[in-house]
Scaffold this motif. Sequence first.
Motif, PDB file in Angstrom:
ATOM      1  N   VAL A   1       0.867  -1.182   0.000  1.00  0.00           N
ATOM      2  CA  VAL A   1       0.000   0.000   0.000  1.00  0.00           C
ATOM      3  C   VAL A   1       0.904   1.232   0.000  1.00  0.00           C
ATOM      4  CG1 VAL A   1      -1.740   1.279   1.327  1.00  0.00           C
ATOM      5  CG2 VAL A   1      -1.796  -1.230   1.275  1.00  0.00           C
ATOM      6  N   PHE A   2       0.589   2.179  -0.850  1.00  0.00           N
ATOM      7  CA  PHE A   2       1.405   3.394  -0.959  1.00  0.00           C
ATOM      8  C   PHE A   2       0.612   4.576  -0.420  1.00  0.00           C
ATOM      9  CE2 PHE A   2       2.714   0.311  -3.994  1.00  0.00           C
ATOM     10  CZ  PHE A   2       4.097   0.389  -4.021  1.00  0.00           C
ATOM     11  N   THR A   3       1.192   5.268   0.527  1.00  0.00           N
ATOM     12  CA  THR A   3       0.512   6.446   1.060  1.00  0.00           C
ATOM     13  C   THR A   3       1.573   7.440   1.525  1.00  0.00           C
ATOM     14  OG1 THR A   3      -1.309   7.135   2.517  1.00  0.00           O
ATOM     15  CG2 THR A   3       0.314   5.619   3.460  1.00  0.00           C
ATOM     16  N   SER A   4       1.182   8.688   1.685  1.00  0.00           N
ATOM     17  CA  SER A   4       2.211   9.680   1.991  1.00  0.00           C
ATOM     18  C   SER A   4       2.661   9.554   3.443  1.00  0.00           C
ATOM     19  CB  SER A   4       1.686  11.098   1.735  1.00  0.00           C
ATOM     20  OG  SER A   4       1.090  11.617   2.893  1.00  0.00           O
ATOM     21  N   ALA A   5       3.837  10.075   3.679  1.00  0.00           N
ATOM     22  CA  ALA A   5       4.387  10.055   5.036  1.00  0.00           C
ATOM     23  C   ALA A   5       3.472  10.817   5.987  1.00  0.00           C
ATOM     24  CB  ALA A   5       5.779  10.680   5.015  1.00  0.00           C
ATOM     25  N   ASP A   6       2.663  11.744   5.455  1.00  0.00           N
ATOM     26  CA  ASP A   6       1.780  12.558   6.292  1.00  0.00           C
ATOM     27  C   ASP A   6       0.372  11.976   6.428  1.00  0.00           C
ATOM     28  OD1 ASP A   6       3.916  14.342   6.319  1.00  0.00           O
ATOM     29  OD2 ASP A   6       2.613  16.101   6.202  1.00  0.00           O
TER      30      ASP A   6
ATOM     31  N   SER B   1       5.774   4.354   2.788  1.00  0.00           N
ATOM     32  CA  SER B   1       5.625   5.786   3.038  1.00  0.00           C
ATOM     33  C   SER B   1       6.232   6.579   1.897  1.00  0.00           C
ATOM     34  CB  SER B   1       6.384   6.129   4.315  1.00  0.00           C
ATOM     35  OG  SER B   1       5.506   6.565   5.288  1.00  0.00           O
ATOM     36  N   VAL B   2       5.403   7.322   1.205  1.00  0.00           N
ATOM     37  CA  VAL B   2       5.896   8.109   0.077  1.00  0.00           C
ATOM     38  C   VAL B   2       6.182   9.524   0.566  1.00  0.00           C
ATOM     39  CG1 VAL B   2       5.351   8.954  -2.240  1.00  0.00           C
ATOM     40  CG2 VAL B   2       4.471   6.726  -1.465  1.00  0.00           C
ATOM     41  N   PRO B   3       7.381  10.042   0.265  1.00  0.00           N
ATOM     42  CA  PRO B   3       7.714  11.391   0.748  1.00  0.00           C
ATOM     43  C   PRO B   3       6.775  12.463   0.190  1.00  0.00           C
ATOM     44  CG  PRO B   3       9.659  10.276  -0.135  1.00  0.00           C
ATOM     45  CD  PRO B   3       8.483   9.418  -0.471  1.00  0.00           C
ATOM     46  N   CYS B   4       6.652  13.542   0.961  1.00  0.00           N
ATOM     47  CA  CYS B   4       5.833  14.674   0.533  1.00  0.00           C
ATOM     48  C   CYS B   4       6.740  15.783   0.023  1.00  0.00           C
ATOM     49  CB  CYS B   4       5.029  15.209   1.713  1.00  0.00           C
ATOM     50  SG  CYS B   4       3.729  14.088   2.246  1.00  0.00           S
TER      51      CYS B   4
ATOM     52  N   ALA C   1       7.427  20.010  -0.144  1.00  0.00           N
ATOM     53  CA  ALA C   1       7.526  20.950   0.970  1.00  0.00           C
ATOM     54  C   ALA C   1       6.149  21.386   1.472  1.00  0.00           C
ATOM     55  CB  ALA C   1       8.329  22.174   0.538  1.00  0.00           C
ATOM     56  N   ASP C   2       5.143  21.315   0.594  1.00  0.00           N
ATOM     57  CA  ASP C   2       3.789  21.722   1.010  1.00  0.00           C
ATOM     58  C   ASP C   2       3.018  20.579   1.679  1.00  0.00           C
ATOM     59  OD1 ASP C   2       3.418  20.121  -1.170  1.00  0.00           O
ATOM     60  OD2 ASP C   2       2.439  21.650  -2.417  1.00  0.00           O
ATOM     61  N   HIS C   3       3.711  19.476   1.969  1.00  0.00           N
ATOM     62  CA  HIS C   3       3.131  18.321   2.669  1.00  0.00           C
ATOM     63  C   HIS C   3       2.132  17.540   1.827  1.00  0.00           C
ATOM     64  CE1 HIS C   3       5.166  19.090   6.490  1.00  0.00           C
ATOM     65  NE2 HIS C   3       5.049  20.362   6.131  1.00  0.00           N
ATOM     66  N   LYS C   4       2.147  17.756   0.514  1.00  0.00           N
ATOM     67  CA  LYS C   4       1.346  16.935  -0.393  1.00  0.00           C
ATOM     68  C   LYS C   4       2.222  15.812  -0.912  1.00  0.00           C
ATOM     69  CE  LYS C   4      -1.279  20.949  -1.886  1.00  0.00           C
ATOM     70  NZ  LYS C   4      -1.632  21.867  -2.967  1.00  0.00           N
ATOM     71  N   MET C   5       1.612  14.648  -1.133  1.00  0.00           N
ATOM     72  CA  MET C   5       2.413  13.532  -1.627  1.00  0.00           C
ATOM     73  C   MET C   5       3.068  13.926  -2.949  1.00  0.00           C
ATOM     74  SD  MET C   5       1.482   9.605  -2.685  1.00  0.00           S
ATOM     75  CE  MET C   5       0.167   9.298  -1.548  1.00  0.00           C
ATOM     76  N   ASP C   6       4.339  13.556  -3.080  1.00  0.00           N
ATOM     77  CA  ASP C   6       5.100  13.906  -4.275  1.00  0.00           C
ATOM     78  C   ASP C   6       4.877  12.821  -5.337  1.00  0.00           C
ATOM     79  OD1 ASP C   6       6.951  14.394  -6.206  1.00  0.00           O
ATOM     80  OD2 ASP C   6       8.708  14.278  -4.892  1.00  0.00           O
TER      81      ASP C   6
ATOM     82  N   ALA D   1       5.793   7.514  -8.110  1.00  0.00           N
ATOM     83  CA  ALA D   1       6.126   6.760  -9.330  1.00  0.00           C
ATOM     84  C   ALA D   1       7.366   5.899  -9.086  1.00  0.00           C
ATOM     85  CB  ALA D   1       6.369   7.737 -10.485  1.00  0.00           C
ATOM     86  N   GLU D   2       8.338   6.495  -8.427  1.00  0.00           N
ATOM     87  CA  GLU D   2       9.582   5.779  -8.140  1.00  0.00           C
ATOM     88  C   GLU D   2       9.331   4.591  -7.209  1.00  0.00           C
ATOM     89  OE1 GLU D   2      13.663   7.122  -6.005  1.00  0.00           O
ATOM     90  OE2 GLU D   2      12.673   8.652  -7.248  1.00  0.00           O
ATOM     91  N   ALA D   3       8.560   4.838  -6.151  1.00  0.00           N
ATOM     92  CA  ALA D   3       8.298   3.781  -5.167  1.00  0.00           C
ATOM     93  C   ALA D   3       7.499   2.633  -5.791  1.00  0.00           C
ATOM     94  CB  ALA D   3       7.544   4.358  -3.971  1.00  0.00           C
TER      95      ALA D   3
END
Length: 543
Positions: free
Chosen positions: A221-226, A247-250, A252-257, A262-264
């Motif tokens: 499951v892929f979801t943002s760190a936030d 955990s997919v990094p966000c 700077a605005d805390h939105k998933m990147d 795509a990389e993950a």
Amino acid sequence: MPLLPRVDEMYVDENQVSHALPGQDFGSRVELALAATNHLFNTRNSTRYVAQVLQGVNAVATKLDRTSQPFTGVGPAEMKERIGAVDLDRPLPDTAAALEELESVYLRDAIYFHDAKYAAHLNCPVVIPALVGEAILSAVNSSMDTWDQSAGATMIERRLIDWTAERRQLGAAADGVFTSGGSQSNLQALLIARNHAVAGLRQEPANAGLRLPALVEKLRVFTSADSHFSIRKSASMLGLGFDAVISVPCAADHKMDPAALAEAMAEAHDAGLVPMAVVATAGTTDFGAVDPLAELAALARAYGAWFHVDAAYGGGLMVSGRYRHLLDGTRLADSVTVDFHKTFFQPVSSSALLVRDGAMLQHVTYYADYLNPESAALAAIPNQVDKSIQTTRRFDALKLWLTLRIMGADAIGALFDEAIDLATRVGSVLAADDDFELAAAPQLSTLVFRYRPRVAGASPSAADSDGRLSEDASDIVNPAIRAAIFASGQAVVAGTKVAGRHYLKFTLLNAEATLEDISEIIELLRRTGAQLLANAGATGVSA
Ligand SMILES: *Cc1c(COP(=O)(O)O)cnc(C)c1O
């Protein structure tokens, strides 16, 4: 319509109900049972019902009139003692006495969300039409599992699901169900996504005969760190394991990147893992960030993964006059979580899970001969338990129904808009204040910030190179400020961590709170912080 009886008559009526302990004043069990039946909600006791419920409502209204801050600051030890001292085997003479006792064991020291200085969590001030609904739904006590325990209630719930799905533009095949909250909605979404993925894996000859635990082994499951912790908790409960969530990094605005997603996903795919779901957040709990839904949806689709949007917080945007465009991308979702008990100002609990393809709800369908036999489904009897992970379930939909019928959707949206605009103004105030550091510009109605004043002349260890209180000292003082203010009861603010550092947080949901109210909280934070630093300095304890 008959007039309601006068309240004083009702009290007399209630006083005729005898309370006694078994084997004490009462000679026989028959007498006890007779007296007990006076407490049943039924035709004979309707006068008592009105009187007692009105006494309860009146106790709360009286409390409201006398409340001038969100909390008293009482501690758990004192509450435990007070509540422990109640003899549960010895009932009080009447409702009035029980409500009087309730004042000291609950009402006096409860946390009050209507107070303008409550600014901590997403639990919201509630609207009165929903309270009318709450009183009605618990008295009638419909249970949503089967048509034969709910009748019209089922159709009201279904109509509200359709209404919500239409607002989210999920298409004609959409369906859903009310749940107890966002965590449950997310769990059910991931349960459906898991079973959907497993059904796909079962098509492969190599997997023939494998049991579920073997098939879930490779799901990710892929979801943002936030994102909300209920995503990881759900994965754990669903047997995927906590670590099946990537955990997919966000940004700077805390939105998933999306590039990081795509990389993950590519990496997982190359490692022979199966991307089961992408979980986007529409309104993260800390920063109110709405992930780039369209881009994430496209990536999920490219890998055949389920696309779930957790709009537990942002759901109210769908009725917003000014910000509803933020939810546009939810039309691409396979499933959506909406918490009505956050940004629709409904009392706990009221949430929904929506799915684009209603047939997917069959992943939680099990038939029981004594409740919802398959024959009933074949006869098109609408048993909502077929769509839910709960069995007995509250008719929470009634609260939203009455809210829409009495206030209207636009009025609800206007309340949320007020909170969002207030957060914007508070953001400007905090950004301009040298004693505070804003972690990010507000996106919905939260503000994450910390007290980190300039400490001119302080020892080098107390200050960082920018002349502000050192980050280590700030990590001590900010949680201490929060605790001190909570203990004073004058305001309630939240705390969180950003990149391992302690921050304070406002969650604003009160349309009646003003900039002055929040500025007063900010002054309280500043005074408390300065005091704590002064005390630390005086005792030689380096903060
Ligand atoms: C609050 C929240 C949840 C959990 O919802 P509950 O109703 O508290 O179970 C899930 N996701 C997000 C983004 C939330 O803010």
